[in-house]
Design an enzyme around this catalytic site. Structure first.
Site, short mmCIF file in Angstrom:
data_model
loop_
_atom_site.label_atom_id
_atom_site.label_comp_id
_atom_site.label_asym_id
_atom_site.label_seq_id
_atom_site.Cartn_x
_atom_site.Cartn_y
_atom_site.Cartn_z
N HIS A 165 42.31 36.69 38.97
CA HIS A 165 43.64 36.96 39.18
C HIS A 165 44.06 35.62 39.74
O HIS A 165 43.59 35.29 41.04
CB HIS A 165 43.80 38.20 40.11
CG HIS A 165 43.47 39.47 39.34
ND1 HIS A 165 43.25 40.70 40.04
CD2 HIS A 165 43.38 39.67 38.18
CE1 HIS A 165 42.83 41.63 39.20
NE2 HIS A 165 43.01 41.23 37.79
N ASP A 217 41.37 46.98 39.24
CA ASP A 217 41.45 46.32 37.77
C ASP A 217 40.13 46.21 37.19
O ASP A 217 39.14 45.88 37.77
CB ASP A 217 42.20 44.85 37.60
CG ASP A 217 42.68 44.50 36.51
OD1 ASP A 217 42.66 45.38 35.48
OD2 ASP A 217 42.71 43.06 36.21
N SER A 245 38.75 38.97 41.26
CA SER A 245 40.05 38.77 41.95
C SER A 245 39.56 38.17 43.33
O SER A 245 39.19 36.78 43.40
CB SER A 245 40.92 40.10 42.23
OG SER A 245 42.07 39.66 42.80
#
Length: 352
Positions: free
Chosen positions: A193, A289, A166
């Site tokens: 992301h 995540d 991310s």
């Protein structure tokens, strides 16, 4: 809580007012404001803020060069404000490539709904700068966290690598992919992301730099050697077996994920694929995540190998830390050693 000190580099009075309104009543101190790139660079050097918010639509110095010049002097978390247009996406990706940490899309309209969404994104990214933000240190030590012994593992015909990242991911992915050797064959599937529209330009840039073919994934395509697939922004990417082939599956479900694409969705899908060596890598990023996906990989296949980026080399240590806290990570690896570690693991495992 100590306020996050921020310098705003914004030319448009309308955008500036929207940002100031968004940050009001938050634990944020606006130290100063600049209206062009040169002034912004000088003020950042003078005030050394915790974070810089840089609107890419500024005169006097291109956003990419503002980022490069700042980071040449010192590490600053730089959040970009950019437009979701073809030229805007190019500018964002160039600034990310230069070292910016993350970006926020400026709303096309300024009604209440779009303003609230913008405010939420802005606050989330700015306050995330209270998480550990670290630059690469000299260490190149790979830490073995478990008693992984691949001599005892069953031999399988080929391998698959999945990567989740991310905040700070574009730079980390560039480091990993560009340092792989020309003859590296193992397919790589990546969740970064990013919203819709940005992943395609990221894939094109990495394809230009990397010895592997890098592309935005397409639903139903066969996963092939010497190719890295990046999940499209706004869609989950999963792996599905059809006979002896592995296929990319793009889907909007599940809807209850914090992120779409989700690292957990990709990792969990790999957990259910049989007769392949599985290597999962968690790189820099905010949040957790990927940690549930790590659990699922080890639950369904104890031979799965999990790699986490080291704390010292992560821009934001949230996702790697969450993976480590599962107690299932096999290797903790500095960013500059991830590609080498992947090459060595694939050689030991055999297959592609």
């Amino acid at each position: 809580m100590t306020p996050v000190k921020i310098v705003l580099i914004i030319h448009s009075p309308e955008v500036l007012q929207m940002v100031l309104k968004s940050l009001s009543k938050q634990e944020v101190e606006v130290v100063t404001v600049a209206s062009n790139g040169v002034e912004g660079f000088n003020k950042v050097m003078k005030y050394s803020p915790d974070v810089v918010l840089l609107d890419l639509d500024i005169p006097a110095m291109d956003g990419k060069y503002v980022v490069k010049n700042m980071l040449a002097k010192r590490f600053f978390p730089i959040i970009l404000l950019g437009s979701n247009t073809p030229n805007g996406r190019i500018a964002i990706n160039r600034a990310l490539d230069a070292g910016a940490m993350n970006y926020i899309k400026k709303p096309i309209e300024t009604n209440r709904h779009t303003f609230e969404l913008f405010q939420m994104e802005l606050i989330k990214h700015v306050l995330s700068c209270n998480e550990p933000m670290l630059t690469e240190k000299k260490t190149d030590k790979v830490i073995l966290n478990s008693a992984t012994n691949m001599k005892e593992n069953k031999k399988r015909s080929h391998s698959l690598i999945v990567i989740g990242t991310s905040t700070g991911g574009p730079r980390a992915l560039q480091n990993v992919l560009t340092n792989l050797p020309d003859d590296f064959n193992t397919p790589i599937l990546i969740v970064q992301h990013m919203p819709q529209g940005f992943t395609k330009s990221l894939a094109k840039r990495l394809d230009h730099l990397s010895p592997m073919h890098v592309k935005e994934a397409e639903d139903g395509e066969e996963i092939k050697e010497q190719t890295a697939y990046i999940a499209p922004g706004g869609q989950h990417m999963a792996i599905k077996s059809i006979g002896t082939k592995q296929i990319v599956q793009l889907t909007d479900e599940p809807f209850d994920c914090v992120h779409r694409p989700s690292v957990d969705v990709l990792f969990t899908s790999l957990a259910h694929i049989e007769q392949v060596n599985k290597i999962a890598v968690i790189l820099t990023g905010m949040g957790k995540d990927g940690s549930e996906g790590v659990i699922q990989l080890k639950k369904h296949d104890a031979q799965s190998i999990i790699i986490s980026q080291s704390k010292d080399s992560s821009t934001v240590y949230g996702m790697p830390k969450a993976a480590i806290e599962t107690n299932l990570v096999d290797y903790t690896v500095p960013l500059n050693q991830v590609s080498h570690t992947l090459v060595q693991l694939v050689k030991k495992l055999g297959g592609n």
